[in-house]
Design a protein around this motif. Structure first.
Motif, PDB file in Angstrom:
ATOM      1  N   ARG A   1       3.093   1.609  -3.139  1.00  0.00           N
ATOM      2  CA  ARG A   1       2.014   2.765  -4.395  1.00  0.00           C
ATOM      3  C   ARG A   1       1.457   4.013  -4.674  1.00  0.00           C
ATOM      4  O   ARG A   1       1.382   4.836  -5.290  1.00  0.00           O
ATOM      5  CB  ARG A   1       0.026   1.382  -4.718  1.00  0.00           C
ATOM      6  CG  ARG A   1       0.812  -0.376  -5.397  1.00  0.00           C
ATOM      7  CD  ARG A   1      -0.675  -0.328  -5.417  1.00  0.00           C
ATOM      8  NE  ARG A   1      -1.767  -0.401  -3.634  1.00  0.00           N
ATOM      9  CZ  ARG A   1      -2.008  -0.927  -3.483  1.00  0.00           C
ATOM     10  NH1 ARG A   1      -0.882  -2.384  -3.417  1.00  0.00           N
ATOM     11  NH2 ARG A   1      -2.875  -1.368  -2.121  1.00  0.00           N
ATOM     12  N   GLU A   2       1.192   4.035  -2.936  1.00  0.00           N
ATOM     13  CA  GLU A   2       0.699   5.206  -2.368  1.00  0.00           C
ATOM     14  C   GLU A   2       2.099   6.854  -2.711  1.00  0.00           C
ATOM     15  O   GLU A   2       1.962   8.315  -3.340  1.00  0.00           O
ATOM     16  CB  GLU A   2       0.438   6.031  -1.558  1.00  0.00           C
ATOM     17  CG  GLU A   2      -1.025   4.994  -0.506  1.00  0.00           C
ATOM     18  CD  GLU A   2      -1.436   4.871   0.320  1.00  0.00           C
ATOM     19  OE1 GLU A   2      -0.779   5.762   1.580  1.00  0.00           O
ATOM     20  OE2 GLU A   2      -2.178   4.163   1.238  1.00  0.00           O
ATOM     21  N   HIS A   3       3.709   6.380  -2.617  1.00  0.00           N
ATOM     22  CA  HIS A   3       3.805   7.442  -2.457  1.00  0.00           C
ATOM     23  C   HIS A   3       5.119   6.693  -3.367  1.00  0.00           C
ATOM     24  O   HIS A   3       6.612   7.697  -3.530  1.00  0.00           O
ATOM     25  CB  HIS A   3       5.163   6.827  -0.380  1.00  0.00           C
ATOM     26  CG  HIS A   3       4.057   7.467   0.228  1.00  0.00           C
ATOM     27  ND1 HIS A   3       2.864   8.706   0.210  1.00  0.00           N
ATOM     28  CD2 HIS A   3       3.375   6.580   1.497  1.00  0.00           C
ATOM     29  CE1 HIS A   3       2.443   9.067   1.902  1.00  0.00           C
ATOM     30  NE2 HIS A   3       2.637   7.491   1.832  1.00  0.00           N
TER      31      HIS A   3
ATOM     32  N   LYS B   1       0.986  -1.252   0.117  1.00  0.00           N
ATOM     33  CA  LYS B   1       0.479   0.219   0.043  1.00  0.00           C
ATOM     34  C   LYS B   1       0.748   1.342  -0.026  1.00  0.00           C
ATOM     35  O   LYS B   1       0.412   2.365  -0.438  1.00  0.00           O
ATOM     36  CB  LYS B   1      -0.523  -0.447   1.291  1.00  0.00           C
ATOM     37  CG  LYS B   1      -2.274   1.045   1.005  1.00  0.00           C
ATOM     38  CD  LYS B   1      -3.076   0.537   2.345  1.00  0.00           C
ATOM     39  CE  LYS B   1      -3.650   2.520   2.727  1.00  0.00           C
ATOM     40  NZ  LYS B   1      -4.519   2.218   4.254  1.00  0.00           N
TER      41      LYS B   1
END
Length: 534
Positions: A344-346, A341
């Motif tokens: 993907r986010e950063h 997660k």
């Protein structure tokens, strides 16, 4: 009006000014990276905080290997003298970590005294406790080699579960601590015993993320025949390939690193070349020390950023009142999903994340309620450091290097073959005939003259076109032949006389025999008629 706004903006625009790279790294770490590390308890998970001595210390070389692979003898060979605490034998003799360092007088500093000395970069080893500190010491002595580098001798690695437990401290964790701070890690193997024990395999895995610092030495290679040596070398590469998971083949230096006569001298030239390559690598350490520290700080900053995202994500998922323990277990078990997660986010590379298994083990003992939520300001400060400050320090690194071009390790074995007839390649290839009174090309000149007179010389010289017809018969590429032409056309008139033609053929022979061409024509190869008699 709004003077505080303009002042703050001005502070942001003005770059930090540093006198040296070491000072710059120290300030950037303490002002920009350390606050992030402390806020997210980075030191409890990964690595203790850095101190001033970590930025100022000399380059360090860490020697790692199974017992009786010649680690202590290797140090003895480099510095060409005994050092305090040195013990050499076929059985496991070195049971301590010995930091061999420069000092005004010869002596030993025990581990407990060493870790309270602020001038030494060992204070954080205190965390490994008395079991380790009783087996750690510094051997100091006045030696020219140690003026530039320090060498860490380690206990011989054993096999079997019993020995691993009986050490009383986490051997792999200590090596990992050193690996973070040293400039070079030398893995030594004995040509007679290539078995990589469980503990050695664990140690090599602990050195993961430091593959750029690792060099492998196949020692005691003069004790086996050439055919066996080829098999041993192949077996070693195969074994290392299974443990060091990198697509590139690790560099292996073959030789016998001691001052005794060679038992089987057949591979003398190979051993000389390998030793010179390894010595050049070690000699470059002082010059590249600032760059290494810069690289390690960038690596640390990237890990600290990822760690902050992990901790803040765990904090975000935790309930305020009930079910904290069950939620903690669930989060630890699903840590892999949290990694994905964050990735993907950063937009973070998977290679920047810490070991999943190790992180899960460390999180078991932590109180998640004490974790901190995401604080963008701290992360922005580190991003600014990586984007701007580090770039300015890179420029300073190059400037410092240019001001210290001769900074290299001197003394001991490094001086043994620097000058004189025992320097590597002396009297070979383009250096053949360097000490002869007669011109070395002269002995083959009659043969070259026969060819020369078939190439239609005019006024004693042949054209480039005619010379080319003969020179391309060597099948050397045009780039090499062009360099040979440049060296052989001594008077730069675009033509070759009989001496210059003989010289061109001599240089072709040198290249065909596998030697490198010189950048400039050595004085002993200049044709007699072209020499200036001053």
């Amino acid at each position: 009006m709004f003077s505080w706004v303009s002042k703050d903006a001005r502070r942001k625009k003005e770059p930090e000014l540093f006198q040296t790279v070491a000072e710059g790294l120290r300030q950037l770490y303490s002002q920009k990276l350390l606050p992030l590390e402390e806020y997210y308890r980075f030191h409890e998970f990964h690595s203790p905080a850095l101190e001033d001595a970590d930025f100022d210390n000399k380059p360090m070389v860490l020697l790692v290997g199974q017992y009786s692979t010649g680690k202590t003898t290797f140090i003895r060979h480099l510095i060409e003298q005994d050092f305090p605490g040195m013990r050499i034998g076929p059985e496991p003799t070195t049971d301590s970590f010995i930091a061999v360092m420069h000092g005004p007088t010869e002596g030993v500093v025990p581990g407990n005294a060493l870790v309270v000395d602020p001038r030494r970069p060992f204070r954080k080893l205190n965390a490994f406790g008395n079991a380790f500190l009783n087996r750690f010491m510094c051997a100091q002595l006045p030696n020219p080699v140690l003026d530039s580098i320090s060498i860490i001798d380690t206990p011989g690695i054993l096999s079997g579960e019993k020995q691993r437990i009986s050490r009383g401290y986490d051997f792999a964790a200590v090596l990992e601590w050193f690996a973070e701070r040293v400039d070079r890690i030398i893995l030594l193997f004995d040509a007679h015993k290539l078995d990589i024990s469980d503990e050695f395999s664990e140690v090599i895995k602990a050195l993961k993320n430091h593959e750029d610092k690792i060099r492998v030495v196949l020692n005691k290679a003069d004790q086996i025949e050439t055919q066996q040596l080829m098999r041993v070398y192949g077996a070693l590469m195969w074994s290392l390939g299974k443990i060091i998971n990198t697509p590139e083949v690790v560099r292996v230096y073959i030789g016998s690193f001691w001052s005794h006569p060679l038992l089987i001298p057949d591979n003398r030239k190979l051993f000389e070349a390998e030793e010179q390559d390894l010595f050049k690598d070690i000699q470059s350490l002082p010059r590249n020390a600032a760059l290494r520290k810069l690289n390690d700080l960038i690596k640390r900053a990237r890990l600290a950023k990822v760690h902050a995202y992990i901790i803040s994500s765990l904090k975000k998922e935790m309930p305020n009142v009930f079910g904290k323990e069950s939620k903690k277990k669930e989060l630890v078990n699903n840590l892999g999903e949290i990694y994905q997660k964050i990735e993907r986010e950063h937009q973070i590379s998977p290679g920047d994340f810490p070991s999943l298994r190790k992180m899960q083990e460390l999180l078991q003992t932590q109180d998640f309620s004490k974790f901190q939520a995401l604080k963008p300001k701290l992360l922005d400060t580190v991003d600014d450091m990586l984007a701007n400050d580090i770039a300015r320090l890179m420029v300073m690194v190059r400037q410092e290097e240019s001001l210290m071009p001769s900074q290299a390790v001197k003394g001991g074995a490094f001086d043994g073959t620097m000058n004189g007839p025992f320097g590597h390649g002396y009297g070979e290839g383009a250096g053949e005939g360097i000490d002869d009174v007669e011109w070395v090309v002269g002995k083959d000149k009659p043969t070259y003259d026969e060819i020369f007179y078939t190439l239609s010389p005019v006024n004693g010289k042949i054209t480039g076109a005619n010379a080319k017809k003969e020179m391309v018969k060597s099948k050397l590429p045009n780039t090499v032949l062009g360099k040979i032409w440049k060296l052989a056309d001594v008077d730069k008139d675009g033509l070759l006389d009989d001496e210059e033609f003989a010289l061109a053929n001599h240089l072709i022979k040198v290249k065909l025999e596998g030697h490198e061409l010189p950048a400039d024509l050595p004085p002993h190869l200049i044709p007699p008629s072209k020499r200036r008699h001053e």
